[in-house]
Design a protein around this motif. Structure first.
Motif, PDB file in Angstrom:
ATOM      1  N   ALA A  76       0.835  -1.202   0.000  1.00  0.00           N
ATOM      2  CA  ALA A  76       0.000   0.000   0.000  1.00  0.00           C
ATOM      3  C   ALA A  76       0.873   1.258   0.000  1.00  0.00           C
ATOM      4  N   LEU A  77       1.941   1.252   0.797  1.00  0.00           N
ATOM      5  CA  LEU A  77       2.832   2.412   0.843  1.00  0.00           C
ATOM      6  C   LEU A  77       3.420   2.700  -0.530  1.00  0.00           C
ATOM      7  N   LEU A  78       3.898   1.676  -1.238  1.00  0.00           N
ATOM      8  CA  LEU A  78       4.487   1.892  -2.560  1.00  0.00           C
ATOM      9  C   LEU A  78       3.442   2.395  -3.553  1.00  0.00           C
ATOM     10  N   HIS A  79       2.228   1.853  -3.482  1.00  0.00           N
ATOM     11  CA  HIS A  79       1.148   2.381  -4.337  1.00  0.00           C
ATOM     12  C   HIS A  79       0.964   3.877  -4.088  1.00  0.00           C
ATOM     13  N   SER A  80       0.948   4.273  -2.817  1.00  0.00           N
ATOM     14  CA  SER A  80       0.733   5.687  -2.508  1.00  0.00           C
ATOM     15  C   SER A  80       1.899   6.538  -3.002  1.00  0.00           C
ATOM     16  N   LEU A  81       3.135   6.032  -2.870  1.00  0.00           N
ATOM     17  CA  LEU A  81       4.290   6.788  -3.339  1.00  0.00           C
ATOM     18  C   LEU A  81       4.285   6.938  -4.850  1.00  0.00           C
ATOM     19  N   ARG A  82       3.907   5.886  -5.561  1.00  0.00           N
ATOM     20  CA  ARG A  82       3.835   5.978  -7.015  1.00  0.00           C
ATOM     21  C   ARG A  82       2.853   7.066  -7.443  1.00  0.00           C
ATOM     22  N   ARG A 131      -5.364  -1.719  -2.855  1.00  0.00           N
ATOM     23  CA  ARG A 131      -5.874  -2.311  -4.101  1.00  0.00           C
ATOM     24  C   ARG A 131      -5.348  -1.593  -5.340  1.00  0.00           C
ATOM     25  N   GLY A 132      -4.618  -0.520  -5.146  1.00  0.00           N
ATOM     26  CA  GLY A 132      -4.083   0.230  -6.277  1.00  0.00           C
ATOM     27  C   GLY A 132      -5.005   1.305  -6.794  1.00  0.00           C
ATOM     28  N   GLU A 133      -6.057   1.629  -6.046  1.00  0.00           N
ATOM     29  CA  GLU A 133      -6.994   2.662  -6.468  1.00  0.00           C
ATOM     30  C   GLU A 133      -6.442   4.046  -6.127  1.00  0.00           C
ATOM     31  N   PRO A 134      -6.891   5.082  -6.828  1.00  0.00           N
ATOM     32  CA  PRO A 134      -6.400   6.436  -6.549  1.00  0.00           C
ATOM     33  C   PRO A 134      -6.752   6.890  -5.137  1.00  0.00           C
ATOM     34  N   ILE A 135      -5.864   7.673  -4.562  1.00  0.00           N
ATOM     35  CA  ILE A 135      -6.150   8.259  -3.253  1.00  0.00           C
ATOM     36  C   ILE A 135      -7.369   9.154  -3.337  1.00  0.00           C
ATOM     37  N   GLY A 136      -7.493   9.872  -4.437  1.00  0.00           N
ATOM     38  CA  GLY A 136      -8.669  10.717  -4.660  1.00  0.00           C
ATOM     39  C   GLY A 136      -8.575  12.048  -3.943  1.00  0.00           C
ATOM     40  N   ASP A 137      -9.684  12.740  -3.917  1.00  0.00           N
ATOM     41  CA  ASP A 137      -9.766  14.079  -3.342  1.00  0.00           C
ATOM     42  C   ASP A 137      -9.898  13.955  -1.825  1.00  0.00           C
ATOM     43  N   LEU A 138      -8.843  14.335  -1.113  1.00  0.00           N
ATOM     44  CA  LEU A 138      -8.862  14.215   0.344  1.00  0.00           C
ATOM     45  C   LEU A 138      -9.942  15.088   0.966  1.00  0.00           C
ATOM     46  N   ALA A 139     -10.344  16.161   0.281  1.00  0.00           N
ATOM     47  CA  ALA A 139     -11.372  17.050   0.826  1.00  0.00           C
ATOM     48  C   ALA A 139     -12.720  16.358   0.947  1.00  0.00           C
ATOM     49  N   LEU A 140     -12.903  15.254   0.215  1.00  0.00           N
ATOM     50  CA  LEU A 140     -14.173  14.537   0.274  1.00  0.00           C
ATOM     51  C   LEU A 140     -14.229  13.524   1.407  1.00  0.00           C
ATOM     52  N   LEU A 141     -13.100  13.299   2.081  1.00  0.00           N
ATOM     53  CA  LEU A 141     -13.077  12.341   3.181  1.00  0.00           C
ATOM     54  C   LEU A 141     -13.721  12.956   4.425  1.00  0.00           C
TER      55      LEU A 141
END
Length: 295
Positions: A37-43, A270-280
């Protein structure tokens, strides 16, 4: 995959391709999931730095396959050459008995002696500057500017009280590899009767007493979500750190309290986009988006 021999306890899978590296440590299959998960986020941040995974003999080769597929350099590492007495004092049962965790629960796969292996990053002198991230973190915003921070830079260990701003958390830090520094560390680490109750974290604060402060948003500890919610601001968080209970655990005792954070981790894994953090959702928000009344 060819592995180059290294007489100093490290075996590299490929040469460095950058002057900078973001490094994590994987000691078993659980932390391999975290590192995926960390590597997915870094990519997703587009970092040009090398992504390096230090791994111990506790990791099955198959657990490393997803990390290699994400382009990580895999570096096998031995435990540090420490005395039998040191190892006995810092074994899981001995350390947890002498210095039990009282504010959260460490999972059963937590092995204190493994933690000291992260000090081997000081041997990676092919890099000018490195950022270390525990494998139970996610990177939500680019962090490359922190390579310019001095050694030793870390964020405070704040998750229950503002009084903890004087203590560092070693889950995220900036370092400059040096064989001389590593040698001094080994000499300091294994003094007669030395005991480091929070392993590398206690040691690093002692070794670098004048450590430089990273912003708390560079290592946002998950317990801030419910213990210090006024500190939580999705827009400013660079690194989210799942200290204590892990988001992939099925018997997570705080899963209900931390559900938005756990859901985010699973999406990234799962490799999905982090997306818009403002929507969290924000801390204390109900499912319909309204803030929960204070209890």
């Amino acid at each position: 995959m060819s592995i180059s021999a290294d007489p100093e306890g490290l075996r590299r899978s490929k040469p460095a391709a950058s002057a900078h590296a973001i490094i994590t440590l994987v000691t078993n299959g659980d932390y391999a999931m975290g590192a995926t998960a960390l590597l997915h986020s870094l990519r997703q941040t587009g970092t040009p730095a090398d992504l390096v995974v230090l791994h111990t003999g506790g990791v099955e080769p198959g657990a490393l396959t997803p990390l290699a597929a994400l382009g990580a350099q895999l570096i096998a590492c031995d435990h540090l050459p420490l005395s039998d007495g040191f190892n006995a004092r810092h074994a899981r049962g001995a350390l947890h008995g002498a210095a039990p965790f009282t504010k959260g629960r460490k999972p059963l796969f937590h092995s204190p002696l493994d933690n000291f292996c992260k000090l081997r990053l000081w041997q990676l002198t092919e890099y000018e500057s490195v950022i270390f991230l525990d494998a139970d973190t996610l990177v939500l915003k680019p962090i490359d500017r922190f390579f310019a921070y001095p050694e030793f830079s870390a964020a405070p260990n704040v998750y229950q009280s503002l009084a903890d701003f004087h203590r560092l958390n070693s889950g995220v830090f900036v370092a400059r590899p040096s064989d001389a520094t590593f040698a001094r560390m080994l000499a300091r680490l294994d003094q007669p009767d030395a005991f480091w109750p929070r392993t590398d974290q206690t040691f690093l604060q002692s070794f670098f007493p004048d450590w430089h402060g990273l912003p708390v948003t560079m290592n946002m500890l998950q317990y801030v979500w419910f213990a210090l919610p006024d500190l939580w601001d999705w827009a400013s968080i660079h690194v989210l750190h799942y200290q204590y209970e892990k988001p992939w655990e099925t018997d997570h005792p705080k899963s209900a309290q931390l559900k938005p954070l756990i859901d985010l981790w699973h999406r990234v894994h799962r490799g999905e986009p982090i997306g818009d953090l403002a929507l969290l959702p924000q801390p204390g928000a109900k499912a319909d988006g309204h803030q929960a009344a204070a209890s």
